[in-house]
Motif scaffolding. Structure first.
Motif, PDB file in Angstrom:
ATOM      1  N   GLY A  57      75.995  42.641 -14.356  1.00 21.28           N
ATOM      2  CA  GLY A  57      74.973  41.786 -13.773  1.00 21.28           C
ATOM      3  C   GLY A  57      74.593  42.223 -12.368  1.00 21.28           C
ATOM      4  O   GLY A  57      73.401  42.218 -12.000  1.00 21.28           O
ATOM      5  N   GLU A  58      75.589  42.638 -11.570  1.00 19.05           N
ATOM      6  CA  GLU A  58      75.302  43.104 -10.209  1.00 19.05           C
ATOM      7  C   GLU A  58      74.501  44.402 -10.236  1.00 19.05           C
ATOM      8  O   GLU A  58      73.554  44.572  -9.454  1.00 19.05           O
ATOM      9  CB  GLU A  58      76.611  43.311  -9.453  1.00 19.05           C
ATOM     10  N   ILE A  59      74.863  45.322 -11.139  1.00 14.62           N
ATOM     11  CA  ILE A  59      74.123  46.583 -11.245  1.00 14.62           C
ATOM     12  C   ILE A  59      72.688  46.318 -11.678  1.00 14.62           C
ATOM     13  O   ILE A  59      71.735  46.887 -11.130  1.00 14.62           O
ATOM     14  CB  ILE A  59      74.831  47.534 -12.233  1.00 14.62           C
ATOM     15  N   SER A  60      72.532  45.424 -12.666  1.00 18.39           N
ATOM     16  CA  SER A  60      71.191  45.095 -13.141  1.00 18.39           C
ATOM     17  C   SER A  60      70.361  44.455 -12.031  1.00 18.39           C
ATOM     18  O   SER A  60      69.166  44.749 -11.894  1.00 18.39           O
ATOM     19  CB  SER A  60      71.287  44.158 -14.345  1.00 18.39           C
ATOM     20  N   ALA A  61      70.995  43.586 -11.227  1.00 20.38           N
ATOM     21  CA  ALA A  61      70.266  42.942 -10.128  1.00 20.38           C
ATOM     22  C   ALA A  61      69.838  43.961  -9.080  1.00 20.38           C
ATOM     23  O   ALA A  61      68.712  43.896  -8.547  1.00 20.38           O
ATOM     24  CB  ALA A  61      71.138  41.863  -9.500  1.00 20.38           C
ATOM     25  N   ARG A  62      70.713  44.934  -8.797  1.00 23.37           N
ATOM     26  CA  ARG A  62      70.358  45.978  -7.824  1.00 23.37           C
ATOM     27  C   ARG A  62      69.210  46.835  -8.342  1.00 23.37           C
ATOM     28  O   ARG A  62      68.289  47.181  -7.599  1.00 23.37           O
ATOM     29  CB  ARG A  62      71.579  46.857  -7.517  1.00 23.37           C
ATOM     30  N   GLN A  63      69.274  47.182  -9.633  1.00 20.43           N
ATOM     31  CA  GLN A  63      68.194  47.976 -10.208  1.00 20.43           C
ATOM     32  C   GLN A  63      66.877  47.205 -10.193  1.00 20.43           C
ATOM     33  O   GLN A  63      65.824  47.771  -9.886  1.00 20.43           O
ATOM     34  CB  GLN A  63      68.558  48.371 -11.637  1.00 20.43           C
ATOM     35  N   ALA A  64      66.935  45.906 -10.508  1.00 21.22           N
ATOM     36  CA  ALA A  64      65.717  45.098 -10.487  1.00 21.22           C
ATOM     37  C   ALA A  64      65.133  45.031  -9.080  1.00 21.22           C
ATOM     38  O   ALA A  64      63.910  45.089  -8.893  1.00 21.22           O
ATOM     39  CB  ALA A  64      66.019  43.691 -11.008  1.00 21.22           C
ATOM     40  N   GLU A  65      66.011  44.933  -8.087  1.00 21.66           N
ATOM     41  CA  GLU A  65      65.532  44.892  -6.696  1.00 21.66           C
ATOM     42  C   GLU A  65      64.881  46.220  -6.309  1.00 21.66           C
ATOM     43  O   GLU A  65      63.832  46.236  -5.652  1.00 21.66           O
ATOM     44  CB  GLU A  65      66.708  44.583  -5.770  1.00 21.66           C
ATOM     45  N   ARG A  66      65.501  47.332  -6.726  1.00 25.17           N
ATOM     46  CA  ARG A  66      64.911  48.646  -6.436  1.00 25.17           C
ATOM     47  C   ARG A  66      63.560  48.800  -7.131  1.00 25.17           C
ATOM     48  O   ARG A  66      62.603  49.319  -6.547  1.00 25.17           O
ATOM     49  CB  ARG A  66      65.864  49.755  -6.882  1.00 25.17           C
ATOM     50  N   ILE A  67      63.500  48.372  -8.393  1.00 20.05           N
ATOM     51  CA  ILE A  67      62.246  48.486  -9.144  1.00 20.05           C
ATOM     52  C   ILE A  67      61.150  47.658  -8.476  1.00 20.05           C
ATOM     53  O   ILE A  67      59.999  48.101  -8.355  1.00 20.05           O
ATOM     54  CB  ILE A  67      62.470  48.042 -10.603  1.00 20.05           C
ATOM     55  N   GLU A  68      61.520  46.460  -8.020  1.00 20.81           N
ATOM     56  CA  GLU A  68      60.535  45.619  -7.347  1.00 20.81           C
ATOM     57  C   GLU A  68      60.058  46.266  -6.052  1.00 20.81           C
ATOM     58  O   GLU A  68      58.858  46.261  -5.750  1.00 20.81           O
ATOM     59  CB  GLU A  68      61.141  44.247  -7.056  1.00 20.81           C
TER      60      GLU A  68
END
Length: 508
Positions: free
Chosen positions: A270-281
């Motif tokens: 979940g933390e990795i996915s949240a970091r990736q989502a933040e980078r994508i945004e």
């Protein structure tokens, strides 16, 4: 003649030496009478005293209500100790609780070989009774605390093991037993290495590993911890956090180590996915800004370069250089288009897509690239797949990105398989390759924008796939093994029943 030193006399206890039953006669009902009855009849005293049985009681006051005492039930009562001794000549222990009684007369009347405890010495038995009562109370509290602690430890959904300094299992909680499918008796006394359920399960202790928390706590006497990342049998990464706590003995030496192991896979993913989502945004916002700032001057420069490349009065070398500029500007235009597509929000797009048709279109669009690298493309579709909530053009582009990424992982040729089936209520669409496999870093970062590592030199391709699929309410998953092969899976939402597969994707 001077005698030499005598050997010390060996200490002995009569109660230890004689394993016999004591037949007790009680004379009088003075202070301590009830306690004496409890000592003789109580099982809790058998740990400290030899077996005793009450033969009879003499000299009780007839008006005393204690003959109704439960402990006196079935015990004969006599008016005098002479009658008691006459009826029970095998009495070997007499307890006198009658004040003012002449001990000499009583001793003379006792059966041969009997011992006497008079009313002065009986306080020792009363003190013993009090000590046993306190000990029993403490034992009950300790048993209660033990049961409470065991219940708490067993209900903890983590692995907890007590390991000796020699690496042997001393105790463990129910979570480990449930995971291994074994009983505590089967594991206690075994090596802590036996607490692993398989090769993808980190060990509780590894004496040969200097970074092992168990070994660190054993050698330093301090708490230690470690993060383990392993490939599961299903190709997914699993994350474990191991903590170790030393337990020292009275001499200050570490005799045992408590090891806690927690599966933190869900939290870490979940933390990795949240970091990736933040980078994508962040990349999306930056892409939108740069694309709009660069587009107009880029198109102007591209137009002038094309005009220069077609001018007949320019020298040949100048026209060739202008052609190179055109090619580079064209490449920049394609990259700019990718930026714009990445920045474009898809939440307002409504549509349905046929999974089989999208797979067929993606295969045709990727066939020439695959054939050029000797890569075969195979398709496997389950029957009666529902249509999904997705823009058809975007679903095709996502699949093309996945197929091209898989083909790039097969420089020496191989096979890429596209298959689709049901996963509960969702549609599962998978692209699998027979490539060189993934490292832990590849698997963690392959959906990050512009990540380059191993086969995952994808620019915005896979990040774009993740963004688009999640915007349509789906999910993306990557699994793989270092030994080879990788599978990228899209989980898509079926369309509502009233929406038909021929409905085009339209902007809301």
């Amino acid at each position: 003649m001077v005698e030499g030193p005598q050997a010390p006399r060996e200490a002995s206890c009569l109660l230890d030496a004689e394993e016999r039953e004591y037949l007790v006669g009680v004379v009088g009902g003075g202070p301590g009478f009830d306690t004496i009855l409890e000592i003789v009849a109580g099982e809790e005293f058998r740990e400290f005293l030899p077996p005793m049985r009450l033969a009879g009681v003499a000299g009780l006051d007839p008006a005393d209500v204690r003959p109704g005492e439960p402990l006196l039930r079935g015990v004969p009562l006599y008016s005098s100790y002479a009658e008691l001794f006459a009826r029970h000549p095998d009495i070997n222990l007499v307890v006198s609780l009658q004040g003012g009684l002449c001990s000499k007369a009583l001793t003379a009347a006792m059966p041969a070989g009997a011992s006497l405890i008079d009313n002065t010495a009986s306080f020792i038995l009363c003190a013993l009774s009090h000590a046993v009562s306190v000990g029993t109370h403490c034992r009950m509290r300790l048993d209660h605390q033990k049961l409470l602690l065991e219940a708490i430890v067993d209900e903890v959904q983590e692995d907890i093991a007590l390991i000796s300094a020699a690496g042997k299992v001393v105790d463990l909680n129910r979570n480990i037993l449930r995971r291994l499918g074994k009983t505590k008796e089967e594991l206690v006394g075994r090596s802590c290495l036996d607490l692993r359920s398989g090769p993808d399960d980190p060990s509780f202790c590894d004496p040969g590993d200097p970074g092992c928390p168990f070994r660190l706590s054993l050698t330093t006497g301090r708490k230690a911890e470690r993060l383990h990342t392993v490939f599961g049998a299903d190709g997914r990464l699993r994350y474990y956090r191991t903590y170790s706590y030393p337990i020292k003995d009275a001499a200050g030496q570490v005799g045992h180590v408590v090891v806690f192991r927690r599966d933190i896979t869900d939290r870490t993913v979940g933390e990795i996915s949240a970091r990736q989502a933040e980078r994508i945004e962040t990349v999306g916002r930056l892409s939108s800004y740069l694309a709009h700032e660069i587009r107009n001057p880029l198109f102007a420069a591209s137009g002038f370069a094309r005009q220069l490349s077609r001018m007949e009065d320019l020298p040949q070398k100048a026209r060739e250089k202008a052609g190179i500029v055109v090619e580079e500007l064209t490449r920049m235009e394609a990259l700019l288009k990718q930026f714009l597509e990445f920045a474009r929000p898809v939440g307002g797009i409504v549509g349905v897509a046929d999974v089989g048709r999208a797979i067929g279109d993606a295969v045709e669009a990727s066939r020439s690239q695959a054939e050029g690298k000797s890569v075969g493309l195979a398709v496997a579709l389950a029957s009666d797949l529902p249509v999904v909530t997705f823009d058809p053009a975007l679903l095709k582009q996502c699949l093309v990105n996945l197929v091209r990424n898989a083909v790039a992982a097969l420089p020496g040729g191989g096979l890429v398989t596209l298959d689709a089936d049901r996963d509960g209520e969702r549609v599962r669409l998978r692209v699998t390759d027979s490539g060189r496999g993934l490292s832990r870093e590849n698997l963690e970062n392959m959906f990050s924008p512009f990540y380059k590592g191993g086969q995952c030199e994808n620019g915005l391709g896979l990040a774009m796939v993740k963004k688009v699929v999640e915007d349509f309410g789906g999910a993306v998953e990557a699994v793989g093994q270092p030994a080879g092969g990788c599978a990228l899976t899209l989980f898509l939402q079926p369309a509502l029943a009233e929406v038909t597969p021929d409905a085009p994707g339209v902007r809301a």
